[in-house]
Scaffold this motif. Structure first.
Motif, PDB file in Angstrom:
ATOM      1  N   ASP A  23      11.660   0.072 -22.851  1.00  0.00           N
ATOM      2  CA  ASP A  23      10.295   0.450 -22.419  1.00  0.00           C
ATOM      3  C   ASP A  23       9.905   1.865 -22.782  1.00  0.00           C
ATOM      4  N   ARG A  24       8.632   2.195 -23.091  1.00  0.00           N
ATOM      5  CA  ARG A  24       8.641   3.500 -23.431  1.00  0.00           C
ATOM      6  C   ARG A  24       8.279   4.352 -22.610  1.00  0.00           C
ATOM      7  N   GLY A  25       7.881   3.881 -21.275  1.00  0.00           N
ATOM      8  CA  GLY A  25       8.032   4.680 -20.176  1.00  0.00           C
ATOM      9  C   GLY A  25       9.378   5.446 -19.686  1.00  0.00           C
ATOM     10  N   PHE A  26      10.333   4.519 -19.877  1.00  0.00           N
ATOM     11  CA  PHE A  26      11.760   4.747 -19.663  1.00  0.00           C
ATOM     12  C   PHE A  26      12.223   5.784 -20.676  1.00  0.00           C
ATOM     13  N   GLN A  27      11.891   5.426 -22.049  1.00  0.00           N
ATOM     14  CA  GLN A  27      12.527   6.473 -23.140  1.00  0.00           C
ATOM     15  C   GLN A  27      11.713   7.615 -23.424  1.00  0.00           C
ATOM     16  N   PHE A  28      10.263   7.688 -23.374  1.00  0.00           N
ATOM     17  CA  PHE A  28       9.368   8.659 -23.809  1.00  0.00           C
ATOM     18  C   PHE A  28       8.573   9.209 -22.865  1.00  0.00           C
ATOM     19  N   ALA A  29       8.540   8.669 -21.406  1.00  0.00           N
ATOM     20  CA  ALA A  29       7.499   9.091 -20.290  1.00  0.00           C
ATOM     21  C   ALA A  29       6.133   8.712 -20.761  1.00  0.00           C
ATOM     22  N   ASP A  30       5.924   7.804 -21.699  1.00  0.00           N
ATOM     23  CA  ASP A  30       4.844   7.203 -22.301  1.00  0.00           C
ATOM     24  C   ASP A  30       4.042   6.223 -21.394  1.00  0.00           C
ATOM     25  N   GLY A  31       3.559   6.631 -20.402  1.00  0.00           N
ATOM     26  CA  GLY A  31       2.762   6.099 -19.426  1.00  0.00           C
ATOM     27  C   GLY A  31       1.907   6.904 -18.465  1.00  0.00           C
ATOM     28  N   VAL A  32       1.185   6.292 -17.547  1.00  0.00           N
ATOM     29  CA  VAL A  32       0.469   6.787 -16.744  1.00  0.00           C
ATOM     30  C   VAL A  32       0.617   6.184 -15.276  1.00  0.00           C
ATOM     31  N   TYR A  33      -0.153   6.719 -14.327  1.00  0.00           N
ATOM     32  CA  TYR A  33       0.403   6.050 -12.831  1.00  0.00           C
ATOM     33  C   TYR A  33      -0.965   6.337 -12.062  1.00  0.00           C
ATOM     34  N   GLU A  34      -0.917   5.738 -10.761  1.00  0.00           N
ATOM     35  CA  GLU A  34      -1.756   6.024  -9.757  1.00  0.00           C
ATOM     36  C   GLU A  34      -1.260   5.594  -8.558  1.00  0.00           C
ATOM     37  N   VAL A  35      -1.480   6.404  -7.431  1.00  0.00           N
ATOM     38  CA  VAL A  35      -1.277   5.933  -5.927  1.00  0.00           C
ATOM     39  C   VAL A  35      -2.272   6.170  -5.070  1.00  0.00           C
ATOM     40  N   TRP A  36      -2.733   4.868  -4.378  1.00  0.00           N
ATOM     41  CA  TRP A  36      -3.455   4.867  -3.527  1.00  0.00           C
ATOM     42  C   TRP A  36      -2.793   4.834  -1.907  1.00  0.00           C
ATOM     43  N   SER A  37      -3.486   5.578  -1.026  1.00  0.00           N
ATOM     44  CA  SER A  37      -3.246   5.407   0.296  1.00  0.00           C
ATOM     45  C   SER A  37      -3.791   4.212   0.583  1.00  0.00           C
ATOM     46  N   VAL A  38      -2.726   3.516   1.494  1.00  0.00           N
ATOM     47  CA  VAL A  38      -3.227   2.208   2.322  1.00  0.00           C
ATOM     48  C   VAL A  38      -3.221   2.720   3.798  1.00  0.00           C
ATOM     49  N   ARG A  83       3.752  -6.463   3.305  1.00  0.00           N
ATOM     50  CA  ARG A  83       3.239  -6.305   4.749  1.00  0.00           C
ATOM     51  C   ARG A  83       2.992  -4.675   5.108  1.00  0.00           C
ATOM     52  N   VAL A  84       2.421  -4.119   4.079  1.00  0.00           N
ATOM     53  CA  VAL A  84       2.041  -2.925   4.536  1.00  0.00           C
ATOM     54  C   VAL A  84       0.518  -2.496   5.189  1.00  0.00           C
ATOM     55  N   ARG A  85       0.714  -2.024   6.255  1.00  0.00           N
ATOM     56  CA  ARG A  85      -0.256  -1.741   7.086  1.00  0.00           C
ATOM     57  C   ARG A  85      -0.900  -0.107   6.706  1.00  0.00           C
ATOM     58  N   ASN A  86       0.195   0.679   6.772  1.00  0.00           N
ATOM     59  CA  ASN A  86      -0.082   2.113   6.604  1.00  0.00           C
ATOM     60  C   ASN A  86       0.954   2.435   5.750  1.00  0.00           C
ATOM     61  N   GLY A  87       0.613   3.164   4.356  1.00  0.00           N
ATOM     62  CA  GLY A  87       1.747   3.531   3.439  1.00  0.00           C
ATOM     63  C   GLY A  87       0.922   3.886   2.275  1.00  0.00           C
ATOM     64  N   ILE A  88       1.367   3.241   0.849  1.00  0.00           N
ATOM     65  CA  ILE A  88       0.863   3.558  -0.421  1.00  0.00           C
ATOM     66  C   ILE A  88       1.139   2.469  -1.267  1.00  0.00           C
ATOM     67  N   VAL A  89       0.367   2.243  -2.277  1.00  0.00           N
ATOM     68  CA  VAL A  89       0.755   1.454  -3.496  1.00  0.00           C
ATOM     69  C   VAL A  89       0.765   2.266  -4.453  1.00  0.00           C
ATOM     70  N   TYR A  90       1.703   1.942  -5.402  1.00  0.00           N
ATOM     71  CA  TYR A  90       1.924   2.624  -6.616  1.00  0.00           C
ATOM     72  C   TYR A  90       1.716   1.822  -7.838  1.00  0.00           C
ATOM     73  N   LEU A  91       0.933   2.302  -8.705  1.00  0.00           N
ATOM     74  CA  LEU A  91       0.808   1.481 -10.034  1.00  0.00           C
ATOM     75  C   LEU A  91       1.140   2.342 -11.178  1.00  0.00           C
TER      76      LEU A  91
END
Length: 287
Positions: A23-38, A83-91
């Protein structure tokens, strides 16, 4: 209950969730991400994060992996299954899996999509905010496109660890002119000696923080004077207040920088007000 992750179309037990070794994310850091608070099982600042995700993908020429509606369903289902009420979701979205080679893989290579979610006690953040936290400075050694939210975070990791080694919560990175750019995973703010709220403008090489943007809307509504202008380390240490913003930290007071006390060493009134207003708005508008 064991955690659940979404990986390329399948929900799996967290401990069994994997991507391909090439996977190019693993080998090249060829990717993006987002984090939402929940909050209460719903995502805060949803539209802002989704818009930035699409911008990051376009800037790196990574195909958008699915429609907005489909991705929203995946995010919500991952939150529900954990079952996350308060926390984060990571994409995380990478350019996909292909034989290791620097150029892009063949057109049509499907992007890899990973989603995880975890609970974080809201009381932990509240306790930290009530006392304030320490910040240290660290040289900014990142690449020239920090406006893109990529998974290439090694300089940020080194800065964050430098903070941990000194017993601090966050590291504020400093450019070659002695000006603070942003935190290792946050945007930096001060209330300067003239009482003006200041943060670096997004024309500079900093991430266009979604929490930052939400705070700017609140600042305008509250009638607080804002100056989008860089500040030096010395100006930060002489500030009346300092804080940083991020999806996980919300609005977090910084009460010392490199061991130098900020103001009276307690969370200031502007910082406290903005945190309260942000949390109210984030809960109200979460989806």
């Amino acid at each position: 209950m064991s955690r659940v992750a979404y990986v390329n179309g399948v929900y799996r037990p967290h401990r069994e969730a994997t991507v391909h070794v090439e996977d190019r994310g693993f080998q090249f850091a060829d990717g993006v991400y987002e984090v939402w608070s929940v909050f209460d099982g719903r995502m805060a600042d949803f539209d802002g994060h989704m818009t930035r995700l699409h911008r990051s993908l376009n800037e790196l020429r990574i195909d958008i992996p699915m429609t907005r509606d489909a991705l929203t369903r995946v995010l919500k289902e991952t939150i529900r299954r954990n079952r996350v009420r308060n926390g984060i979701v990571y994409l995380q979205v990478t350019r996909g899996t292909a034989r290791r080679d620097h150029p892009f893989p063949a057109p049509g290579t499907p992007p890899s999509v990973v989603v995880t979610s975890k609970s974080i006690p809201f009381s932990r953040s509240q306790a930290q905010a009530a006392k304030g936290v320490a910040v240290v400075t660290y040289p900014d050694i990142r690449w020239g496109r920090c406006d893109i939210k990529t998974v290439g975070l090694l300089p940020n990791v080194l800065a964050k660890q430098a903070a941990r080694d000194k017993g601090a919560y966050e590291a504020w990175m400093v450019d070659e002119m002695g000006l603070i750019t942003e935190g290792s995973s946050t945007n930096a703010w001060i209330v300067d000696q003239d009482g003006k709220l200041r943060t670096r403008d997004t024309q500079a090489n900093i991430l266009r923080g979604i929490t930052r943007a939400a705070i700017m809307d609140l600042v305008k509504a509250e009638g607080i004077e804002l100056d989008e202008r860089p500040f030096s380390v010395d100006e930060a240490k002489q500030a009346k207040e300092a804080f940083f913003t991020a999806a996980g930290a919300f609005v977090m007071p910084a009460i010392s920088i490199d061991g130098v006390r900020i103001g009276d060493g307690k969370p200031g009134p502007i910082t406290t007000k903005l945190r309260e207003r942000y949390l109210e708005a984030a809960r109200r508008d979460a989806v």
